[in-house]
Design a protein around this motif. Structure first.
Motif, mmCIF file in Angstrom:
data_model
loop_
_atom_site.group_PDB
_atom_site.id
_atom_site.type_symbol
_atom_site.label_atom_id
_atom_site.label_comp_id
_atom_site.label_asym_id
_atom_site.label_seq_id
_atom_site.Cartn_x
_atom_site.Cartn_y
_atom_site.Cartn_z
ATOM 1 N N ARG A 43 0.858 -1.184 0.000
ATOM 2 C CA ARG A 43 0.000 0.000 0.000
ATOM 3 C C ARG A 43 0.894 1.234 0.000
ATOM 4 N NH1 ARG A 43 -2.035 -3.606 3.694
ATOM 5 N NH2 ARG A 43 -4.033 -4.476 3.107
ATOM 6 N N GLU A 44 0.600 2.172 -0.899
ATOM 7 C CA GLU A 44 1.418 3.375 -0.988
ATOM 8 C C GLU A 44 1.082 4.323 0.157
ATOM 9 O OE1 GLU A 44 2.966 6.473 -4.366
ATOM 10 O OE2 GLU A 44 0.979 5.598 -4.609
ATOM 11 N N VAL A 45 2.127 4.769 0.841
ATOM 12 C CA VAL A 45 1.994 5.662 1.992
ATOM 13 C C VAL A 45 2.855 6.896 1.744
ATOM 14 C CG1 VAL A 45 2.413 5.909 4.482
ATOM 15 C CG2 VAL A 45 1.558 3.734 3.563
ATOM 16 N N GLU A 46 2.278 8.061 1.990
ATOM 17 C CA GLU A 46 3.042 9.305 1.906
ATOM 18 C C GLU A 46 3.495 9.680 3.311
ATOM 19 O OE1 GLU A 46 2.213 13.070 -0.599
ATOM 20 O OE2 GLU A 46 1.305 13.427 1.378
ATOM 21 N N VAL A 47 4.782 9.977 3.442
ATOM 22 C CA VAL A 47 5.366 10.380 4.717
ATOM 23 C C VAL A 47 5.829 11.824 4.580
ATOM 24 C CG1 VAL A 47 7.153 9.906 6.435
ATOM 25 C CG2 VAL A 47 6.090 8.005 5.180
ATOM 26 N N ALA A 48 5.359 12.685 5.469
ATOM 27 C CA ALA A 48 5.746 14.099 5.458
ATOM 28 C C ALA A 48 6.501 14.405 6.740
ATOM 29 C CB ALA A 48 4.511 14.991 5.357
ATOM 30 N N ILE A 49 7.648 15.050 6.585
ATOM 31 C CA ILE A 49 8.446 15.458 7.741
ATOM 32 C C ILE A 49 8.491 16.977 7.765
ATOM 33 C CG2 ILE A 49 10.709 15.390 8.851
ATOM 34 C CD1 ILE A 49 11.107 12.670 7.436
ATOM 35 N N ARG A 50 8.091 17.548 8.885
ATOM 36 C CA ARG A 50 8.118 19.002 9.052
ATOM 37 C C ARG A 50 9.332 19.385 9.902
ATOM 38 N NH1 ARG A 50 2.870 17.526 9.038
ATOM 39 N NH2 ARG A 50 1.496 18.682 7.645
ATOM 40 N N ASP A 51 10.002 20.443 9.473
ATOM 41 C CA ASP A 51 11.162 20.981 10.188
ATOM 42 C C ASP A 51 10.822 22.420 10.546
ATOM 43 O OD1 ASP A 51 13.563 22.094 11.019
ATOM 44 O OD2 ASP A 51 14.730 21.308 9.333
ATOM 45 N N TYR A 52 10.719 22.694 11.842
ATOM 46 C CA TYR A 52 10.311 24.013 12.321
ATOM 47 C C TYR A 52 11.480 24.997 12.449
ATOM 48 C CZ TYR A 52 5.825 21.865 12.984
ATOM 49 O OH TYR A 52 4.642 21.215 12.740
ATOM 50 N N GLY A 101 11.549 19.598 20.026
ATOM 51 C CA GLY A 101 10.450 19.280 19.128
ATOM 52 C C GLY A 101 10.582 19.922 17.755
ATOM 53 N N ARG A 102 11.799 19.979 17.247
ATOM 54 C CA ARG A 102 12.035 20.634 15.954
ATOM 55 C C ARG A 102 11.340 19.908 14.802
ATOM 56 N NH1 ARG A 102 17.885 21.815 13.013
ATOM 57 N NH2 ARG A 102 16.993 22.246 10.971
ATOM 58 N N PHE A 103 11.243 18.579 14.869
ATOM 59 C CA PHE A 103 10.723 17.789 13.753
ATOM 60 C C PHE A 103 9.430 17.071 14.132
ATOM 61 C CE2 PHE A 103 15.337 17.930 13.443
ATOM 62 C CZ PHE A 103 15.509 18.422 12.153
ATOM 63 N N SER A 107 -1.427 8.707 10.595
ATOM 64 C CA SER A 107 -0.799 8.864 11.905
ATOM 65 C C SER A 107 0.078 10.097 11.921
ATOM 66 C CB SER A 107 0.047 7.641 12.266
ATOM 67 O OG SER A 107 0.657 7.838 13.529
ATOM 68 N N LEU A 108 -0.057 10.860 12.970
ATOM 69 C CA LEU A 108 0.785 12.022 13.221
ATOM 70 C C LEU A 108 1.531 11.749 14.515
ATOM 71 C CD1 LEU A 108 1.695 14.936 12.654
ATOM 72 C CD2 LEU A 108 -0.300 15.711 13.924
ATOM 73 N N GLY A 109 2.859 11.606 14.403
ATOM 74 C CA GLY A 109 3.672 11.349 15.591
ATOM 75 C C GLY A 109 3.928 12.630 16.362
ATOM 76 N N ASN A 110 4.267 12.491 17.617
ATOM 77 C CA ASN A 110 4.620 13.652 18.437
ATOM 78 C C ASN A 110 5.922 14.270 17.931
ATOM 79 O OD1 ASN A 110 2.432 13.382 20.206
ATOM 80 N ND2 ASN A 110 3.550 11.893 21.446
ATOM 81 N N PRO A 111 6.058 15.583 18.063
ATOM 82 C CA PRO A 111 7.318 16.232 17.666
ATOM 83 C C PRO A 111 8.486 15.702 18.491
ATOM 84 C CG PRO A 111 5.596 17.866 18.038
ATOM 85 C CD PRO A 111 5.075 16.548 18.542
ATOM 86 N N ASP A 112 9.689 15.766 17.903
ATOM 87 C CA ASP A 112 10.884 15.319 18.610
ATOM 88 C C ASP A 112 12.086 16.108 18.109
ATOM 89 O OD1 ASP A 112 12.601 13.654 20.264
ATOM 90 O OD2 ASP A 112 11.035 12.133 20.097
#
Length: 95
Positions: free
Chosen positions: A30-39, A46-48, A71-76
């Protein structure tokens, strides 16, 4: 600092500016899109943060946060830790 983040932060009413990088991966075919945010590099805790979601939702199903297909993981403080915080088990399901 990233000039785009700096600009967005300077605007009245704008919050949580982040750059975002996306990836695609297959989990059990199954195709899954993963997005990583960098603040930004000036954020010390919690930068990412990382989010994963199904690209194609099976008929009759809806995405449900941390339950099915989303799913949205907690920032780290690192990309790896942010990815570890994603609930990957939501992509383990039977058709």
């Amino acid at each position: 600092m990233d000039p785009a983040i700096e600009y967005l932060r300077s605007r009245r009413g704008f919050t949580d500016a982040a750059s975002m990088t996306t990836y695609r991966v297959y989990i059990h075919n199954r195709e899954v899109e993963v997005a990583i945010r960098d603040y930004g590099d000036d954020v010390t805790r919690g930068r990412f943060s990382a989010e994963a979601r199904l690209v194609d939702v099976p008929d009759g199903r809806e995405l449900v946060m941390n339950t099915f297909g989303l799913s949205l993981g907690n920032p780290d403080d690192s990309v790896e830790a942010a990815l570890d915080n994603v609930h990957w088990n939501v992509f383990e399901f039977e058709e």
